[in-house]
Design a protein around this motif. Structure first.
Motif, PDB file in Angstrom:
ATOM      1  N   ARG A 182       0.827  -1.204   0.000  1.00 51.84           N
ATOM      2  CA  ARG A 182       0.000   0.000   0.000  1.00 51.84           C
ATOM      3  C   ARG A 182       0.862   1.255   0.000  1.00 51.84           C
ATOM      4  N   SER A 230      -4.103   4.051  -3.154  1.00 50.60           N
ATOM      5  CA  SER A 230      -3.839   3.086  -2.087  1.00 50.60           C
ATOM      6  C   SER A 230      -5.100   2.549  -1.405  1.00 50.60           C
ATOM      7  N   LEU A 233      -5.810  -1.535  -1.031  1.00 52.36           N
ATOM      8  CA  LEU A 233      -4.856  -2.183  -0.138  1.00 52.36           C
ATOM      9  C   LEU A 233      -4.974  -1.655   1.287  1.00 52.36           C
ATOM     10  N   ASP A 234      -5.428  -0.433   1.444  1.00 53.53           N
ATOM     11  CA  ASP A 234      -5.593   0.141   2.776  1.00 53.53           C
ATOM     12  C   ASP A 234      -6.735  -0.541   3.517  1.00 53.53           C
TER      13      ASP A 234
END
Length: 301
Positions: A182, A230, A233-234
């Protein structure tokens, strides 16, 4: 063609530490409750369809209390959050210029020949940010503890900081791969978007000479790009970290279950409030750090 990136004025290491630390302190003082709300929304597995459900997701078991009492419940893990945020900002905002100087000294000619002077300079800054973002995993235990205090406080079961460190050990680095995955594109977009805006919107040859208003605008560009890139993935990283210490779940399992049960839009859960909340927080601290570092440098000298 813009002048070479060596035209950027270099600040002292102390100025970088003081400026980035001050930005982190101001950020945590203003935005910790907002961060708690964002994390709780991302950790929610169901759909929120009305204000009553939203109230329950945000305030948990305190949802029925008076508003004044509910607001105080948005400050869990403040100690972890303060230490983590200040260290993170010093490392990220103070460390990226050092990485950028290293890359510029060793790879400037390559970047400039491939991408041209202006784009190459911005990409050097973005690459430095990406490398710093990957290295940020060393601070992961503090981030894990902060998120658990915000979203899953029962995981602590009365244990203090040192007891948890002793009990969990390297388990606090659970999800480090997803965190690095991320951070790499997120930090690339943050510093890259900021640099591209300084190059192409304001035509700056010395990034450190930007005014507060210019830093504010370029930080908006960088922060927005970073959060969008991001986001998927966060969400996975947050779900890995907010589970009980004794009930871990791999990122790939979470990814598979989210796709199957909640749909692809689940990977962007919390993005809108994050853009509206974390976005201003990131813009605030990034713009403040970029303005304070040169200011401290002038004061020190």
């Amino acid at each position: 063609m813009s002048p070479p990136s060596s035209s950027d004025k270099k600040q002292s290491g102390l100025a970088r530490v003081l400026g980035s630390a001050s930005a982190g302190i101001c950020e945590i003082a203003v935005f910790h409750p907002v961060d708690t709300i964002s994390k709780r929304l991302m950790s929610n597995h169901g759909k929120v369809t009305n204000l009553t459900q939203l109230n329950s997701v945000i305030f948990r078991e305190h949802a029925s209390k008076a508003l004044s009492n509910r607001l105080f419940t948005l400050f869990p893990g403040l100690g972890y959050a303060a230490v983590y945020k200040i260290l993170q900002r010093v490392y990220k905002y103070g460390g990226q210029p050092f990485a950028n100087e290293f890359l510029t000294s060793n790879f400037k000619d390559t970047y400039y020949s491939w991408f041209g002077a202006k784009t190459g300079k911005a990409l050097l800054s973005a690459t430095a940010g990406s490398l710093i973002g990957i290295g940020e995993v060393v601070l992961l235990p503090l981030d894990v503890l902060k998120i658990k205090r915000q979203t899953n406080p029962e995981a602590f079961r009365g244990r203090g900081f040192l007891k948890i460190i002793a009990d969990e050990g390297f388990g606090l680095y659970r999800g480090w791969g997803w965190t690095a995955a991320r951070n790499a594109p997120g930090s690339f977009a943050l510093f890259g978007g900021n640099s591209f805006a300084k190059e192409y919107i304001f035509g700056l040859t010395d990034y450190s000479s930007a005014t507060w208003s210019q830093n504010f605008v370029t930080s908006i560009v960088g922060a927005s790009a970073s959060l969008i890139v991001s986001a998927p993935l966060d969400v996975i990283k947050t779900r890995i970290q907010n589970r009980n210490f004794d009930n871990p779940e791999s990122g790939f399992t979470i990814l598979k279950n989210m796709a199957a049960k909640e749909g692809l839009t689940s990977f962007f859960k919390g993005l809108t409030p994050k853009l509206l909340t974390t976005g201003p927080k990131l813009v605030f601290s990034f713009a403040l750090a970029q303005s304070l570092i040169p200011a401290f440098d002038k004061y020190i000298k």
